[in-house]
Structures are given as C-alpha cells and as structure tokens.
Write a protein that holds these residues in place. Structure first.
Motif, PDB file in Angstrom:
ATOM      1  N   LEU A 148       7.024  10.699 -10.405  1.00  0.00           N
ATOM      2  CA  LEU A 148       5.663  11.212 -10.395  1.00  0.00           C
ATOM      3  C   LEU A 148       4.655  10.099 -10.652  1.00  0.00           C
ATOM      4  O   LEU A 148       3.602  10.032 -10.004  1.00  0.00           O
ATOM      5  CB  LEU A 148       5.514  12.320 -11.430  1.00  0.00           C
ATOM      6  CG  LEU A 148       4.209  13.091 -11.419  1.00  0.00           C
ATOM      7  CD1 LEU A 148       3.979  13.759 -10.072  1.00  0.00           C
ATOM      8  CD2 LEU A 148       4.199  14.122 -12.524  1.00  0.00           C
ATOM      9  N   GLN A 149       4.976   9.190 -11.563  1.00  0.00           N
ATOM     10  CA  GLN A 149       4.079   8.065 -11.833  1.00  0.00           C
ATOM     11  C   GLN A 149       3.953   7.155 -10.613  1.00  0.00           C
ATOM     12  O   GLN A 149       2.874   6.656 -10.309  1.00  0.00           O
ATOM     13  CB  GLN A 149       4.563   7.281 -13.043  1.00  0.00           C
ATOM     14  CG  GLN A 149       4.343   8.011 -14.352  1.00  0.00           C
ATOM     15  CD  GLN A 149       4.973   7.290 -15.534  1.00  0.00           C
ATOM     16  OE1 GLN A 149       5.814   6.425 -15.367  1.00  0.00           O
ATOM     17  NE2 GLN A 149       4.558   7.682 -16.736  1.00  0.00           N
TER      18      GLN A 149
ATOM     19  N   SER B  81       0.508   6.388  -8.479  1.00  0.00           N
ATOM     20  CA  SER B  81       0.068   5.027  -8.151  1.00  0.00           C
ATOM     21  C   SER B  81      -0.200   4.881  -6.659  1.00  0.00           C
ATOM     22  O   SER B  81      -1.203   4.280  -6.256  1.00  0.00           O
ATOM     23  CB  SER B  81       1.113   4.012  -8.596  1.00  0.00           C
ATOM     24  OG  SER B  81       1.266   4.045  -9.984  1.00  0.00           O
ATOM     25  N   ARG B  82       0.690   5.427  -5.831  1.00  0.00           N
ATOM     26  CA  ARG B  82       0.502   5.351  -4.382  1.00  0.00           C
ATOM     27  C   ARG B  82      -0.756   6.103  -3.951  1.00  0.00           C
ATOM     28  O   ARG B  82      -1.529   5.629  -3.112  1.00  0.00           O
ATOM     29  CB  ARG B  82       1.719   5.906  -3.645  1.00  0.00           C
ATOM     30  CG  ARG B  82       2.944   5.014  -3.713  1.00  0.00           C
ATOM     31  CD  ARG B  82       4.025   5.460  -2.732  1.00  0.00           C
ATOM     32  NE  ARG B  82       4.365   6.866  -2.835  1.00  0.00           N
ATOM     33  CZ  ARG B  82       5.302   7.390  -3.636  1.00  0.00           C
ATOM     34  NH1 ARG B  82       6.008   6.581  -4.402  1.00  0.00           N
ATOM     35  NH2 ARG B  82       5.548   8.676  -3.639  1.00  0.00           N
ATOM     36  N   LEU B  83      -0.982   7.294  -4.530  1.00  0.00           N
ATOM     37  CA  LEU B  83      -2.165   8.074  -4.172  1.00  0.00           C
ATOM     38  C   LEU B  83      -3.456   7.373  -4.607  1.00  0.00           C
ATOM     39  O   LEU B  83      -4.454   7.382  -3.879  1.00  0.00           O
ATOM     40  CB  LEU B  83      -2.083   9.474  -4.792  1.00  0.00           C
ATOM     41  CG  LEU B  83      -1.062  10.417  -4.155  1.00  0.00           C
ATOM     42  CD1 LEU B  83      -0.943  11.686  -4.969  1.00  0.00           C
ATOM     43  CD2 LEU B  83      -1.438  10.722  -2.719  1.00  0.00           C
ATOM     44  N   LYS B  84      -3.429   6.753  -5.776  1.00  0.00           N
ATOM     45  CA  LYS B  84      -4.612   6.018  -6.229  1.00  0.00           C
ATOM     46  C   LYS B  84      -4.888   4.829  -5.324  1.00  0.00           C
ATOM     47  O   LYS B  84      -6.045   4.515  -5.020  1.00  0.00           O
ATOM     48  CB  LYS B  84      -4.431   5.563  -7.674  1.00  0.00           C
ATOM     49  CG  LYS B  84      -4.611   6.693  -8.668  1.00  0.00           C
ATOM     50  CD  LYS B  84      -4.490   6.195 -10.097  1.00  0.00           C
ATOM     51  CE  LYS B  84      -4.720   7.322 -11.076  1.00  0.00           C
ATOM     52  NZ  LYS B  84      -4.614   6.875 -12.469  1.00  0.00           N
ATOM     53  N   ALA B  85      -3.833   4.147  -4.862  1.00  0.00           N
ATOM     54  CA  ALA B  85      -4.012   3.015  -3.948  1.00  0.00           C
ATOM     55  C   ALA B  85      -4.607   3.493  -2.626  1.00  0.00           C
ATOM     56  O   ALA B  85      -5.487   2.837  -2.059  1.00  0.00           O
ATOM     57  CB  ALA B  85      -2.674   2.316  -3.718  1.00  0.00           C
ATOM     58  N   ARG B  86      -4.134   4.645  -2.131  1.00  0.00           N
ATOM     59  CA  ARG B  86      -4.700   5.210  -0.899  1.00  0.00           C
ATOM     60  C   ARG B  86      -6.164   5.563  -1.087  1.00  0.00           C
ATOM     61  O   ARG B  86      -6.996   5.331  -0.208  1.00  0.00           O
ATOM     62  CB  ARG B  86      -3.934   6.464  -0.479  1.00  0.00           C
ATOM     63  CG  ARG B  86      -2.683   6.179   0.311  1.00  0.00           C
ATOM     64  CD  ARG B  86      -1.974   7.449   0.701  1.00  0.00           C
ATOM     65  NE  ARG B  86      -2.766   8.283   1.584  1.00  0.00           N
ATOM     66  CZ  ARG B  86      -2.424   9.515   1.940  1.00  0.00           C
ATOM     67  NH1 ARG B  86      -1.316  10.057   1.473  1.00  0.00           N
ATOM     68  NH2 ARG B  86      -3.179  10.214   2.750  1.00  0.00           N
ATOM     69  N   ALA B  87      -6.501   6.132  -2.235  1.00  0.00           N
ATOM     70  CA  ALA B  87      -7.888   6.512  -2.508  1.00  0.00           C
ATOM     71  C   ALA B  87      -8.784   5.276  -2.545  1.00  0.00           C
ATOM     72  O   ALA B  87      -9.901   5.300  -2.018  1.00  0.00           O
ATOM     73  CB  ALA B  87      -7.970   7.285  -3.817  1.00  0.00           C
ATOM     74  N   ARG B  88      -8.298   4.195  -3.173  1.00  0.00           N
ATOM     75  CA  ARG B  88      -9.085   2.953  -3.211  1.00  0.00           C
ATOM     76  C   ARG B  88      -9.272   2.398  -1.804  1.00  0.00           C
ATOM     77  O   ARG B  88     -10.340   1.895  -1.460  1.00  0.00           O
ATOM     78  CB  ARG B  88      -8.400   1.925  -4.103  1.00  0.00           C
ATOM     79  CG  ARG B  88      -8.629   2.141  -5.573  1.00  0.00           C
ATOM     80  CD  ARG B  88      -8.162   0.944  -6.395  1.00  0.00           C
ATOM     81  NE  ARG B  88      -6.755   0.623  -6.189  1.00  0.00           N
ATOM     82  CZ  ARG B  88      -5.753   1.154  -6.886  1.00  0.00           C
ATOM     83  NH1 ARG B  88      -6.010   2.043  -7.839  1.00  0.00           N
ATOM     84  NH2 ARG B  88      -4.505   0.814  -6.657  1.00  0.00           N
TER      85      ARG B  88
END
Length: 100
Positions: free
Chosen positions: A63-64, A68-75
C-alpha cells in the motif's frame, strides 16, 4: 452477616447484568453449528509463518508503494492541461454569451 450481604449483592448484580442478553443460539446459522471444528496446526508451522512476516506487514508495504506511485503520478500531472487548444477555444466561445 457481612459475607451473606456481600454474596446477596454479588448475586443480585450478576442477575441484573445478564437479564438483557440476547440468545446466542439464534445468531449462529445451522451450517455453522454442524460444521467440523477447525484443524489445529503444529506450533513449529505457526512459528515459521510468524517469522516470515505477517500479511499485514506485506500489505502495508504494498500500500505504501502504491501511495508513492500515485503521488509521483499526481506530481507529473500537476500543471498539465487536459484540454487541447482547439477544444479550449470552442468551450470559451460557447460560454461567452452566458452568465457565470
């Protein structure tokens, strides 16, 4: 005399506490009542599984990593436009005469 009063108080308290409990037999399905007892596992097997890492730890790590992957995509998407120029102009033209 004190012992009798204490015993009577305990008996009264216990009967008052158990008076409103629901019937447990009504909450268990017939299939569950007829089911066999679960098989017991040997202690060494249980210890080996506990030392290998719990499934909660594995799920937490997965899950962590996903967070991290979703936050990188958002950035990566931040500041990018979704609508191309031609569509944006068409939308602006369509909304010019309408009140906001």
């Amino acid at each position: 005399m004190r012992c009798t009063l204490l015993l009577a108080a305990c008996l009264a308290l216990s009967s008052a506490c158990t008076a409103n409990l629901p019937a447990i037999d009504d909450t268990i399905s017939e299939g569950a009542q007829r089911a066999d007892y679960p098989e017991l596992e040997p202690l060494p097997n249980l210890l080996a599984r506990s030392e290998a890492g719990s499934s909660i730890e594995v799920q937490t790590e997965a899950l962590q990593a996903r967070v991290s992957r979703l936050k990188a995509r958002a950035r990566a998407l931040k500041g990018r436009t979704i609508i191309d120029g031609a569509t944006r102009l068409r939308l602006l033209e369509a909304t010019k005469g309408k009140p906001a």
